[in-house]
Design an enzyme around this catalytic site. Structure first.
Site, PDB file in Angstrom:
ATOM      1  N   ASP A 179      -5.601   2.829   4.601  1.00  9.60           N
ATOM      2  CA  ASP A 179      -5.738   1.479   4.484  1.00  9.60           C
ATOM      3  C   ASP A 179      -6.012   1.244   6.157  1.00  9.60           C
ATOM      4  OD1 ASP A 179      -5.229  -1.360   4.935  1.00  9.60           O
ATOM      5  OD2 ASP A 179      -3.583  -1.356   3.543  1.00  9.60           O
ATOM      6  N   LYS A 204      -9.155 -10.275   6.560  1.00  7.52           N
ATOM      7  CA  LYS A 204      -8.759 -10.467   7.915  1.00  7.52           C
ATOM      8  C   LYS A 204      -9.759 -10.257   9.007  1.00  7.52           C
ATOM      9  CE  LYS A 204      -4.721 -10.002   5.753  1.00  7.52           C
ATOM     10  NZ  LYS A 204      -3.781  -9.014   5.478  1.00  7.52           N
TER      11      LYS A 204
HETATM   12  C1  LIG Z   1      -3.411  -8.235   4.320  1.00  3.12           C
HETATM   13  C2  LIG Z   1      -3.373  -6.621   3.977  1.00  3.12           C
HETATM   14  C3  LIG Z   1      -3.535  -6.183   2.790  1.00  3.12           C
HETATM   15  C4  LIG Z   1      -3.649  -6.979   1.525  1.00  3.12           C
HETATM   16  O1  LIG Z   1      -4.929  -7.893   1.614  1.00  3.12           O
HETATM   17  P1  LIG Z   1      -5.026  -9.164   0.853  1.00  3.12           P
HETATM   18  O2  LIG Z   1      -6.730  -9.514   1.189  1.00  3.12           O
HETATM   19  O3  LIG Z   1      -4.305 -10.116   1.583  1.00  3.12           O
HETATM   20  O4  LIG Z   1      -4.901  -8.873  -0.511  1.00  3.12           O
HETATM   21  C5  LIG Z   1      -3.593  -4.907   2.692  1.00  3.12           C
HETATM   22  N1  LIG Z   1      -3.261  -3.946   3.769  1.00  3.12           N
HETATM   23  C6  LIG Z   1      -3.139  -4.461   5.105  1.00  3.12           C
HETATM   24  C7  LIG Z   1      -2.809  -3.688   6.040  1.00  3.12           C
HETATM   25  C8  LIG Z   1      -2.942  -5.827   5.142  1.00  3.12           C
HETATM   26  O5  LIG Z   1      -2.888  -6.392   6.238  1.00  3.12           O
END
Ligand SMILES: *Cc1c(COP(=O)(O)O)cnc(C)c1O
Length: 389
Positions: A179, A204
């Site tokens: 991730d 993000k």
């Molecule tokens: C926000 C986030 C997610 C999930 O993403 P969404 O678009 O809110 O579903 C997954 N992993 C990390 C590290 C995040 O910051």
């Protein structure tokens, strides 16, 4: 065409160019510089581009996927409705009895998906601290079906040696998921470090304006690509064409935004570190970061999340967050506007106190998502709030 020009065309464009220029606009006859939004849910049978129904593909998805693959320097990208949809797509490839070896500090919603949803379908998880070398030995012993990492982690910004884990996993032919939301492909390229899948919440930094949700899974493996396309349509995890269009617009300024984000975050980390009420300040490329050597090896910038431990109790810390003017107290991160999060009363409010302690989430912990405002304004804002502490 003159050979010199040919040579030039074959050069790989720089990252900003790749973020700005996408391939086909699917509106060639109009000359439109920006692609339109294709809201059509369905497409005439036998069209030359092979579209049939938006759940399994849409021109706006394809445009965004081509940019994301170009920025990640990989062959395949599949877009989803959110980061959590991207996580669901990958997890849906597992079967009952499979074990996923997870970094113990994964994003909260990833933990919730594994523990409250996929566990009911027989998918098992084990949680390890991947900064500890013994986690590498566990790979050969436990032989998991998948390894799930995140680096830097949320909210403590632990940095995991991705190449070392991917090497150990490759020896056992175990796929590794990273991730990469906090770093983005601009600062860290998991596939180059050996990961099988690189997943990003495009909600993000990639979109960057806190006005759309999205996710992407990138890979260089055609079989994984097929699985992701299947999950997109079979599980109904596709984004809306409008959100895909917004994210395509947002990513154009990602390199530019990150420059300002990083400059502001590094300066703010230094400012906070010099304050007497800080137990510690965490920022990946600071010399006092516990894994700073690994961070320097695999990241080309420290990102824009700064986490601190204040010498203050829960209500004092909460009041400090509330007294900031330019840092809105909110969950999420990665937008041009600065945000501040108090994990103890927000993201981790429902976590068992013992688990919180084990994870290192104490009452004085504060996470800043440093935005693109003028540094002088952010600095003054922090100063006035610290004075009230
Ligand atoms: C926000 C986030 C997610 C999930 O993403 P969404 O678009 O809110 O579903 C997954 N992993 C990390 C590290 C995040 O910051």
């Amino acid at each position: 065409m003159a050979p010199a020009q040919n040579d030039q065309q074959q050069e790989v464009a720089g990252i900003s160019t790749r973020a700005i220029h996408h391939g086909e606009s699917f509106a060639a006859e109009t000359g439109a510089v920006m692609p339109p939004i294709f809201t059509s849910s369905t497409f005439a049978h036998g069209n030359p581009q092979g579209f049939d129904y938006t759940r399994s593909g849409n021109p706006n998805f394809r445009i965004l996927e081509s940019v994301l693959a170009a920025v990640e320097s990989c062959q395949f990208a599949t877009v989803f409705a959110s980061g959590v949809s991207a996580i669901t797509a990958i997890a849906s490839t597992l079967q009952a009895g499979d074990l996923v070896l997870c970094e113990e500090n994964l994003y909260g919603c990833t933990v919730r998906l594994f523990e409250q949803v996929f566990s009911r379908f027989g998918v098992q998880t084990a949680w390890l601290d991947f900064t500890n070398p013994s986690a590498l030995d566990a790979i050969a012993v436990q032989k998991p079906a998948m390894i799930w990492l995140e680096s830097p982690t949320n909210p403590l910004l632990k940095v995991i040696d991705l190449a070392a884990v991917c090497d150990a996993a490759a020896a056992e032919k175990i796929p590794v998921v990273v991730d990469n939301t906090f770093a983005t492909a601009l600062l860290q390229q998991p596939l180059q470090l050996g990961a099988t899948l690189s997943l990003t919440s495009t909600t993000k930094y990639i979109n960057g304006h806190s006005d759309a949700l999205g996710g992407v899974v990138c890979s260089d493996d055609p079989q994984w690509q097929q699985k992701m396309v299947f999950a997109q349509k079979a599980l109904g995890l596709q984004p809306s064409p409008f959100d895909a269009w917004l994210i395509t617009r947002g990513i154009k300024t990602l390199p530019l935004r990150l420059e300002r984000h990083i400059a502001n975050a590094a300066a703010i980390a230094d400012q906070l570190a010099s304050h007497p009420r800080m137990h510690w300040v965490r920022y990946p490329l600071r010399s006092d970061h516990p894994q700073q050597a690994v961070a320097r090896k695999q990241m080309s910038g420290g990102g824009a999340i700064v986490t601190v431990s204040l010498d203050a109790d829960q209500s004092q810390t909460y009041a400090f967050c509330k007294s900031l003017r330019y840092f809105t107290m909110a969950e999420s991160l990665g937008g041009v506007e600065s945000l501040v999060c108090h994990p103890a009363t927000m993201t981790h409010a429902s976590v068992d106190p013992d688990v919180k302690r084990k994870l290192g989430i104490d009452d004085g912990l504060v996470r800043f998502s440093v935005g693109c405002e003028d540094l002088a304004d952010l600095s003054r804002d922090l100063d006035q709030a610290l004075k009230q502490l």
